[in-house]
Write a protein that holds these residues in place. Structure first.
Motif, PDB file in Angstrom:
ATOM      1  N   ARG A  49       0.822  -1.206   0.000  1.00 11.93           N
ATOM      2  CA  ARG A  49       0.000   0.000   0.000  1.00 11.93           C
ATOM      3  C   ARG A  49       0.857   1.257   0.000  1.00 11.93           C
ATOM      4  O   ARG A  49       0.524   2.250  -0.644  1.00 11.93           O
ATOM      5  CB  ARG A  49      -0.935  -0.013   1.206  1.00 11.93           C
ATOM      6  N   GLU A  50       1.997   1.195   0.711  1.00  5.35           N
ATOM      7  CA  GLU A  50       2.923   2.332   0.711  1.00  5.35           C
ATOM      8  C   GLU A  50       3.522   2.531  -0.678  1.00  5.35           C
ATOM      9  O   GLU A  50       3.673   3.654  -1.147  1.00  5.35           O
ATOM     10  CB  GLU A  50       4.032   2.095   1.735  1.00  5.35           C
ATOM     11  N   ALA A  51       3.848   1.425  -1.343  1.00  7.62           N
ATOM     12  CA  ALA A  51       4.354   1.507  -2.713  1.00  7.62           C
ATOM     13  C   ALA A  51       3.292   2.061  -3.646  1.00  7.62           C
ATOM     14  O   ALA A  51       3.583   2.880  -4.528  1.00  7.62           O
ATOM     15  CB  ALA A  51       4.801   0.122  -3.186  1.00  7.62           C
ATOM     16  N   PHE A  52       2.037   1.652  -3.426  1.00 11.06           N
ATOM     17  CA  PHE A  52       0.920   2.146  -4.229  1.00 11.06           C
ATOM     18  C   PHE A  52       0.785   3.665  -4.095  1.00 11.06           C
ATOM     19  O   PHE A  52       0.518   4.362  -5.082  1.00 11.06           O
ATOM     20  CB  PHE A  52      -0.384   1.470  -3.807  1.00 11.06           C
ATOM     21  N   ARG A  53       0.941   4.175  -2.864  1.00 14.37           N
ATOM     22  CA  ARG A  53       0.821   5.620  -2.656  1.00 14.37           C
ATOM     23  C   ARG A  53       1.878   6.373  -3.460  1.00 14.37           C
ATOM     24  O   ARG A  53       1.602   7.417  -4.054  1.00 14.37           O
ATOM     25  CB  ARG A  53       0.958   5.945  -1.168  1.00 14.37           C
ATOM     26  N   LYS A  54       3.085   5.832  -3.485  1.00  9.01           N
ATOM     27  CA  LYS A  54       4.167   6.470  -4.243  1.00  9.01           C
ATOM     28  C   LYS A  54       3.904   6.391  -5.744  1.00  9.01           C
ATOM     29  O   LYS A  54       4.151   7.354  -6.479  1.00  9.01           O
ATOM     30  CB  LYS A  54       5.500   5.812  -3.897  1.00  9.01           C
ATOM     31  N   LEU A  55       3.401   5.268  -6.209  1.00 14.70           N
ATOM     32  CA  LEU A  55       3.079   5.107  -7.629  1.00 14.70           C
ATOM     33  C   LEU A  55       1.951   6.050  -8.041  1.00 14.70           C
ATOM     34  O   LEU A  55       1.944   6.576  -9.157  1.00 14.70           O
ATOM     35  CB  LEU A  55       2.685   3.656  -7.914  1.00 14.70           C
ATOM     36  N   GLU A  56       1.010   6.262  -7.127  1.00 12.14           N
ATOM     37  CA  GLU A  56      -0.093   7.181  -7.417  1.00 12.14           C
ATOM     38  C   GLU A  56       0.425   8.615  -7.500  1.00 12.14           C
ATOM     39  O   GLU A  56      -0.025   9.390  -8.352  1.00 12.14           O
ATOM     40  CB  GLU A  56      -1.168   7.059  -6.340  1.00 12.14           C
ATOM     41  N   GLN A  57       1.379   8.963  -6.647  1.00 12.47           N
ATOM     42  CA  GLN A  57       1.994  10.292  -6.714  1.00 12.47           C
ATOM     43  C   GLN A  57       2.716  10.499  -8.038  1.00 12.47           C
ATOM     44  O   GLN A  57       2.737  11.600  -8.593  1.00 12.47           O
ATOM     45  CB  GLN A  57       2.974  10.477  -5.549  1.00 12.47           C
ATOM     46  N   ASP A  58       3.313   9.428  -8.566  1.00  9.08           N
ATOM     47  CA  ASP A  58       4.007   9.487  -9.859  1.00  9.08           C
ATOM     48  C   ASP A  58       3.036   9.577 -11.026  1.00  9.08           C
ATOM     49  O   ASP A  58       3.434   9.895 -12.149  1.00  9.08           O
ATOM     50  CB  ASP A  58       4.873   8.238 -10.066  1.00  9.08           C
ATOM     51  N   GLY A  59       1.766   9.234 -10.778  1.00 11.28           N
ATOM     52  CA  GLY A  59       0.784   9.231 -11.848  1.00 11.28           C
ATOM     53  C   GLY A  59       0.723   7.928 -12.616  1.00 11.28           C
ATOM     54  O   GLY A  59       0.057   7.849 -13.644  1.00 11.28           O
ATOM     55  N   LEU A  60       1.426   6.887 -12.108  1.00 11.66           N
ATOM     56  CA  LEU A  60       1.458   5.614 -12.828  1.00 11.66           C
ATOM     57  C   LEU A  60       0.254   4.727 -12.517  1.00 11.66           C
ATOM     58  O   LEU A  60      -0.063   3.816 -13.292  1.00 11.66           O
ATOM     59  CB  LEU A  60       2.748   4.857 -12.517  1.00 11.66           C
ATOM     60  N   ILE A  61      -0.385   4.946 -11.375  1.00 11.73           N
ATOM     61  CA  ILE A  61      -1.633   4.247 -11.063  1.00 11.73           C
ATOM     62  C   ILE A  61      -2.653   5.274 -10.586  1.00 11.73           C
ATOM     63  O   ILE A  61      -2.286   6.363 -10.127  1.00 11.73           O
ATOM     64  CB  ILE A  61      -1.447   3.140  -9.990  1.00 11.73           C
ATOM     65  N   VAL A  62      -3.915   4.933 -10.708  1.00 14.36           N
ATOM     66  CA  VAL A  62      -4.988   5.823 -10.267  1.00 14.36           C
ATOM     67  C   VAL A  62      -5.980   5.008  -9.433  1.00 14.36           C
ATOM     68  O   VAL A  62      -6.163   3.805  -9.650  1.00 14.36           O
ATOM     69  CB  VAL A  62      -5.723   6.475 -11.458  1.00 14.36           C
TER      70      VAL A  62
END
Length: 219
Positions: A49-62
């Motif tokens: 989930r922490e990795a997901f938050r970072k990926l969402e900040q990058d715009g790679l996941i929504v």
């Protein structure tokens, strides 16, 4: 995906998922579930989930209504990203032209020759790698730390577009002429011309990408 014990766990998971998205292993619009990732890696959901938050900040996941998907580019997103790129990279080459050495310019010229060779041999992965080198080399040569930070924030999306659309949409060598024009302007130490040629190059890429994405969405 492989998890090692050296770096923080969430960082490793982040790097693995990011690479899978950029390389197209996770497809645009595909649902991605933290529980499945955790089970596959043999870890708890917390670092995922922490990795997901970072990926969402990058715009790679929504995240839409509690469901997470791999980012799927649309025409408006592409336009905004490339307009930002044109401004930032236009300034980068303006600054780089003032301080870059002849040896560094030769490196850029050599990378273009290698791209031409890779295209003739249909080695698209190498074409993408060399194209990325060309742009990142100029940005780094600008010597502007703030500019580097801003480019870093959008770099993952740029790599995503390159890896997923370059092979499909750039089956010709038109962009090579643009690269040569940028380098020629740098050789004669004309920062204004180099900046103009870089902006033209990126906006030319944008026009091609919009055309292909629009056709893809209409089909």
């Amino acid at each position: 995906m492989i998890v090692k014990k050296s770096n923080p766990l969430y960082e490793q998971i982040y790097d693995n998922i990011k690479e899978s998205i950029i390389n197209g292993e996770f497809k645009s619009g595909e649902r991605i579930v933290d529980g499945w990732i955790a089970e596959n890696l043999g870890v708890s959901r917390s670092p995922v989930r922490e990795a997901f938050r970072k990926l969402e900040q990058d715009g790679l996941i929504v995240n839409q209504d509690g469901t997470t998907y791999v980012y799927k580019p649309n025409v408006d997103d592409v336009i905004e990203l490339f307009e930002v790129r044109a401004g930032l990279e236009g300034m980068a080459v303006f600054l780089a032209t003032k301080s870059i050495t002849d040896q560094q310019i030769d490196e850029l010229s050599q990378s273009i020759l290698l791209v031409e060779k890779a295209i003739k041999e249909n080695r698209m992965a190498e074409v993408i790698k060399l194209n990325t080198f060309f742009h990142e080399f100029i940005v780094k040569s600008s010597g502007n730390k703030r500019l580097l930070e801003m480019m870093g924030k959008i770099n993952n999306l740029i790599l995503l577009y390159r890896n997923n659309f370059f092979a499909k949409f750039y089956g010709n060598d038109v962009f090579i002429n643009d690269h040569y024009e940028v380098v020629e302007a740098m050789k004669i130490r004309n920062p204004e011309l180099a900046s103009e040629k870089m902006r033209e190059h990126i906006l030319n890429d944008l026009d091609q990408l919009i055309e292909k994405l629009s056709a893809q969405q209409d089909s």
